[in-house]
Design an enzyme around this catalytic site. Structure first.
Site, short mmCIF file in Angstrom:
data_model
loop_
_atom_site.label_atom_id
_atom_site.label_comp_id
_atom_site.label_asym_id
_atom_site.label_seq_id
_atom_site.Cartn_x
_atom_site.Cartn_y
_atom_site.Cartn_z
N THR A 1 0.84 -1.20 0.00
CA THR A 1 0.00 0.00 0.00
C THR A 1 0.88 1.25 0.00
O THR A 1 1.93 1.26 0.64
CB THR A 1 -0.89 -0.02 1.27
OG1 THR A 1 -1.70 -1.18 1.23
CG2 THR A 1 -1.78 1.21 1.35
N GLY B 1 6.29 -0.82 -0.25
CA GLY B 1 7.18 0.29 0.11
C GLY B 1 7.49 0.30 1.60
O GLY B 1 7.17 -0.66 2.32
N ASP C 1 8.40 3.36 5.05
CA ASP C 1 8.61 4.75 5.48
C ASP C 1 10.06 4.99 5.86
O ASP C 1 10.58 6.09 5.65
CB ASP C 1 7.66 5.07 6.64
CG ASP C 1 6.22 4.91 6.23
OD1 ASP C 1 5.79 5.62 5.29
OD2 ASP C 1 5.52 4.06 6.79
N GLY D 1 2.80 4.25 7.40
CA GLY D 1 2.48 5.66 7.15
C GLY D 1 1.10 5.80 6.53
O GLY D 1 0.38 6.78 6.77
N GLY D 2 0.71 4.79 5.74
CA GLY D 2 -0.62 4.80 5.12
C GLY D 2 -1.67 4.10 5.99
O GLY D 2 -2.82 3.99 5.59
N GLU E 1 -0.45 -5.45 6.04
CA GLU E 1 0.87 -5.58 5.39
C GLU E 1 1.70 -6.63 6.11
O GLU E 1 2.39 -7.44 5.47
CB GLU E 1 1.59 -4.23 5.39
CG GLU E 1 0.94 -3.20 4.48
CD GLU E 1 1.52 -1.80 4.60
OE1 GLU E 1 1.30 -1.01 3.68
OE2 GLU E 1 2.20 -1.50 5.59
C1 5RP Z 1 1.51 2.03 4.13
C2 5RP Z 1 2.98 1.80 4.11
C3 5RP Z 1 3.73 2.32 2.94
O1 5RP Z 1 4.51 1.29 2.42
C4 5RP Z 1 4.63 3.44 3.38
O2 5RP Z 1 3.83 4.41 4.04
C5 5RP Z 1 5.38 4.06 2.21
O3 5RP Z 1 4.49 4.78 1.40
P1 5RP Z 1 4.97 5.56 0.12
O4 5RP Z 1 5.38 4.54 -0.90
O5 5RP Z 1 3.76 6.36 -0.29
O6 5RP Z 1 6.13 6.46 0.53
O7 5RP Z 1 3.55 1.21 4.98
O8 5RP Z 1 0.92 1.58 5.30
#
Ligand code: 5RP
Length: 218
Positions: free
Chosen positions: A28, A82, A84, A96-97, A103
């Site tokens: 995500t 991905g 953070d 972060g999302g 995940e």
């Molecule tokens: C979501 C996550 C994402 O992998 C993380 O926030 C990175 O996001 P982005 O690719 O937008 O920088 O853990 O829960």
């Protein structure tokens, strides 16, 4: 390369790691979204995908990629997502999302976790990015007090509810010297669903976007 170009480059590079005919775990976030766009180009060569969030499931379906229930999947060769923050040891902060729990579940099932990030995410010590902790709503204040005892400064993510109906505490002020230990300690607090440290199950490979191209760290 700009940060966005680096994200696109690692998303495209991750496709080389997808075995033909397999089910793919999909993360995500903005980098994972670029990966979904790349995956759509080879959708006839995969069996389907498992999504780590509702928003990812919608994006996969929008591209005509079949989304499978993880409970019906026995073998998940690869998970692409991905982060953070990530270290050279491939320990990560994620969430972060707000999708950290799903995940972590998909990552647990996957045989291989390929992390895709731009170079800004590579750090020596985790903790500059506030550590997300998913919490059962009625335990919010108790968990926050326990985290303060551990030296963190938790802040409720305002107006946010996870796909699982829970809240997120973002923990500031941590310098995480032992991520494996802290991951376990936080998960022992009653009311915590899980936290965004991915250290007990780190990534297996990092595809890192840099100014010079994609660097692979294993
Ligand atoms: C979501 C996550 C994402 O992998 C993380 O926030 C990175 O996001 P982005 O690719 O937008 O920088 O853990 O829960």
């Amino acid at each position: 390369m700009t940060q966005d170009e680096q994200k696109r480059a690692v998303a495209a590079a991750a496709i080389q790691h997808i075995p033909v005919g397999c089910i793919v775990g999909v993360g995500t976030g903005s980098t994972a979204n670029y990966f979904i766009d790349e995956l759509a180009k080879i959708k006839n060569k995969i069996e389907g995908a498992v999504a780590s969030s509702d928003v990812t499931a919608q994006r996969l379906k929008g591209h005509g990629i079949e989304v499978l229930d993880l409970n019906n999947v026995i073998d998940l060769p690869v998970y692409v997502d991905g982060a953070d923050e990530i270290t050279e040891h491939l320990h990560m902060i994620k969430g972060g999302g707000g999708a950290l729990t799903r995940e972590k579940i998909v990552a647990a099932v996957a045989r291989k976790f390929i992390c895709i990030t731009d170079q800004s995410k590579l750090v020596n010590i985790l903790g500059n990015f506030p550590l997300p902790v998913e919490v059962i709503p009625m335990a919010r204040s108790y968990v926050a007090r326990e985290i303060v005892h551990l030296g963190g400064h938790p802040a409720l993510r305002q107006g946010f509810v996870t796909d699982n109906g829970n809240v997120i505490l973002d923990v500031h002020g941590l310098q995480i010297m032992n991520p494996v230990e802290l991951e376990a300690t936080l998960n022992q607090i009653t009311g915590v669903v899980t936290n965004g440290l991915f250290a007990r199950r780190p990534a297996d490979t990092l595809l890192l976007g840099t100014d010079k191209g994609v660097r692979t760290i294993t």
